[in-house]
Design a protein around this motif. Structure first.
Motif, PDB file in Angstrom:
ATOM      1  N   ILE A 285      59.978  37.610  27.275  1.00 18.11           N
ATOM      2  CA  ILE A 285      59.891  39.038  27.575  1.00 18.11           C
ATOM      3  C   ILE A 285      58.962  39.169  28.774  1.00 18.11           C
ATOM      4  CG2 ILE A 285      59.196  41.316  26.691  1.00 18.11           C
ATOM      5  CD1 ILE A 285      59.618  39.469  23.851  1.00 18.11           C
ATOM      6  N   GLU A 286      59.531  39.468  29.905  1.00 20.98           N
ATOM      7  CA  GLU A 286      58.749  39.462  31.139  1.00 20.98           C
ATOM      8  C   GLU A 286      57.755  40.616  31.177  1.00 20.98           C
ATOM      9  OE1 GLU A 286      60.092  38.131  35.423  1.00 20.98           O
ATOM     10  OE2 GLU A 286      60.474  40.269  35.125  1.00 20.98           O
ATOM     11  N   GLY A 287      56.549  40.301  31.627  1.00 17.02           N
ATOM     12  CA  GLY A 287      55.513  41.318  31.738  1.00 17.02           C
ATOM     13  C   GLY A 287      55.805  42.310  32.854  1.00 17.02           C
ATOM     14  N   THR A 288      55.108  43.448  32.821  1.00 15.06           N
ATOM     15  CA  THR A 288      55.375  44.474  33.825  1.00 15.06           C
ATOM     16  C   THR A 288      54.473  44.346  35.047  1.00 15.06           C
ATOM     17  OG1 THR A 288      53.886  45.919  32.616  1.00 15.06           O
ATOM     18  CG2 THR A 288      56.241  46.173  32.174  1.00 15.06           C
ATOM     19  N   GLU A 289      53.257  43.786  34.869  1.00 13.17           N
ATOM     20  CA  GLU A 289      52.329  43.702  36.005  1.00 13.17           C
ATOM     21  C   GLU A 289      51.878  42.271  36.283  1.00 13.17           C
ATOM     22  OE1 GLU A 289      49.075  46.488  35.635  1.00 13.17           O
ATOM     23  OE2 GLU A 289      50.479  47.958  34.788  1.00 13.17           O
TER      24      GLU A 289
END
Ligand code: ZN
Length: 507
Positions: A285-289
């Motif tokens: 689940i790729e992070g946003t920042e």
């Protein structure tokens, strides 16, 4: 009373503890569903999955099940395939000065320690206890590469029978396995370990001696290891001295003794290796920042398989961790869908090979999906669906192991997540280095810790169904499972969203 005061003071003085409840985190945690934990565990711990033994059909079915669930949650799923070899027990002979020795009377061995068809040498080096420690070092100034070493089990004792290393009676920090590992590092060819009661030891270990075992395929430089009796050790020493005498001398002076003798030894084995393939299942689940940094949350989905027609369903070990992992994948993915995706990336790993010796995680740390330098920590769940004897009157507890070993901040975050949200009794009994079970070394997180990645191991303790065919889904306490899963979530949520990455500040 004491506990309340303790928390009160911390709230006033430590900003880390002055955490308000995060309404988004609360909402997400409420999606951890007892029903889904139940449904998934009823499938994974069913007879159809045949005890999920690594390399076997049941493990493949479980891998598929986990991967499909991840996909349904919208999590980017993948398999990490790795190769193993299964070592089948096979006739192995041991000769000392050309004389064949008797299995179970003079010696025994584990299939896992037979690493070559033939090992022979003309000399044997007696190397004390085979320990390399700051207070006592058998290896100092000694060349052992490609040699045969003869070592004692245990540790040197003082006059009160207290180990000079562990500083305890009846407890040794240096297990035989640690000594073998050390010998491997030093390039030793053959390790002979002296056991005082060979028959009793062989009897105790019979199951492991007569069962196949697995190792990662590309591990070739391991020494061969044979456990021998004191009588046989004395024969090897050729009457120059006796094992008892050497032991007494070393203990008395608390200094190593090394002796080289011209005894020849030979190990001849017909043991064969069978290739095996296994998979870890990953969900990203790729992070946003801070997407290049990752929090790894893991559990092992493999178990012991079947024995004599009985299925070892492993509902607690570690079906419970696997279904918790699925719920965590689900809610982190849901967070993203709702626009609250975590700052850092989350990597869900369902390991296989754990019951065979932490092999899936061992492979993973050598072939990580995200480099270990970018791996903030590993939260590993192994058995969280049961209540042990000690806590039968206080069900809301969990054993935490490792949280303070590498990072003070990780420990604080974990404590705060619990005091803010889940309010479980955090039991650190097994976190003690001197605790005899040594659980810190016994699940997948250890492979991360070894590489200086901070870890927390979540564990409900042992019970009479541990590693028995009776570890079944009917015995799982799903309410406790849900609560403990929430604690992992709140901890991971803070780790993933805080501005600064936690610091590794301990040895
Ligand atoms: Zn386990």
């Amino acid at each position: 009373m004491r506990r309340t005061i303790f928390l009160f003071i911390l709230v006033l003085h430590d900003p880390l503890f002055a955490q308000n409840k995060d309404s988004i985190a609360l909402k997400l945690a409420s999606y951890i569903s007892v029903e889904e934990l139940k449904n998934n565990l009823h499938v994974l711990a069913s007879d159809e999955f045949e005890g999920r033994e690594t390399g076997k059909k049941g493990q493949k079915l479980a891998a598929q099940y986990v991967a499909e669930k991840l996909k349904n949650f919208g999590v980017k799923e993948s398999y990490q395939e790795y190769l193993l070899k299964e070592k089948q027990p096979g006739a192995t002979h041991f000769f000392v000065n050309s004389k064949a020795q008797k299995l179970y009377e003079d010696f025994y061995y584990f299939p896992i320690d037979i690493n070559s068809k033939k090992v022979s040498s003309k000399d044997v080096l007696f190397l004390g206890y085979g320990i390399e420690d700051s207070v006592y070092n058998d290896y100092q100034g000694v060349v052992v590469k490609n040699k045969t070493i003869l070592i004692l089990s245990g540790e040197p004792l003082d006059t009160d029978s207290v180990s000079i290393i562990s500083k305890q009676k009846n407890y040794f920090h240096w297990s035989d396995r640690m000594k073998i590992k050390k010998a491997e590092e030093k390039g030793v060819k053959l390790v002979l370990i002296v056991k005082s009661d060979i028959k009793a030891e062989a009897e105790k270990n019979k199951h492991r001696i007569e069962s196949p075992s697995m190792v990662l395929k590309n591990r070739n430089k391991k020494p061969t290891v044979i456990f021998i009796s004191e009588q046989l050790a004395n024969q090897i020493l050729q009457g120059k001295t006796q094992i008892e005498e050497l032991k007494t001398k070393i203990n008395k002076q608390a200094k190593p003794i090394t002796i080289e003798v011209n005894s020849n030894t030979e190990v001849n084995s017909k043991q064969s290796d069978t290739p095996v393939k296994a998979e870890n299942v990953l969900g990203f689940i790729e992070g946003t920042e801070l997407k290049e940094e990752v929090i790894v949350i893991s559990a092992h989905y493999d178990h012991l398989g079947t024995k004599n027609g009985k299925v070892f369903n492993g509902a607690d070990d570690d079906g419970s961790g696997t279904v918790a992992l699925l719920e965590l994948a689900k809610i982190f993915s849901e967070a993203k869908r709702q626009g609250f995706g975590p700052k850092r990336s989350i990597l869900i790993i369902a390991f296989s090979g754990e019951e065979k010796g932490l092999l899936g995680s061992s492979y993973y740390v050598e072939h990580p999906y995200i480099p270990l330098q970018k791996t903030v920590c590993n939260l590993n769940i192994d058995m969280i669906g049961r209540v042990d004897e000690k806590h039968k009157n206080n069900l809301d507890y969990i054993y935490l192991i490792g949280s303070d070993k590498l990072s003070t901040q990780l420990h604080q975050i974990s404590e705060t997540a619990n005091s803010t949200y889940t309010k479980l009794e955090l039991d650190y009994t097994y976190n003690d280095e001197k605790e005899k079970n040594r659980f810190y070394y016994r699940s997948d997180h250890y492979n991360f810790a070894k590489n200086r990645v901070p870890v927390i191991f979540y564990f409900n303790g042992v019970h009479s169904d541990y590693h028995q065919e009776t570890d079944d889904v009917e015995k799982i306490d799903f309410i406790r499972l849900q609560k403990r899963c929430s604690l992992v979530f709140f901890t991971a949520w803070e780790l993933a969203n805080r501005t600064e990455r936690i610091v590794v500040d301990k040895q």
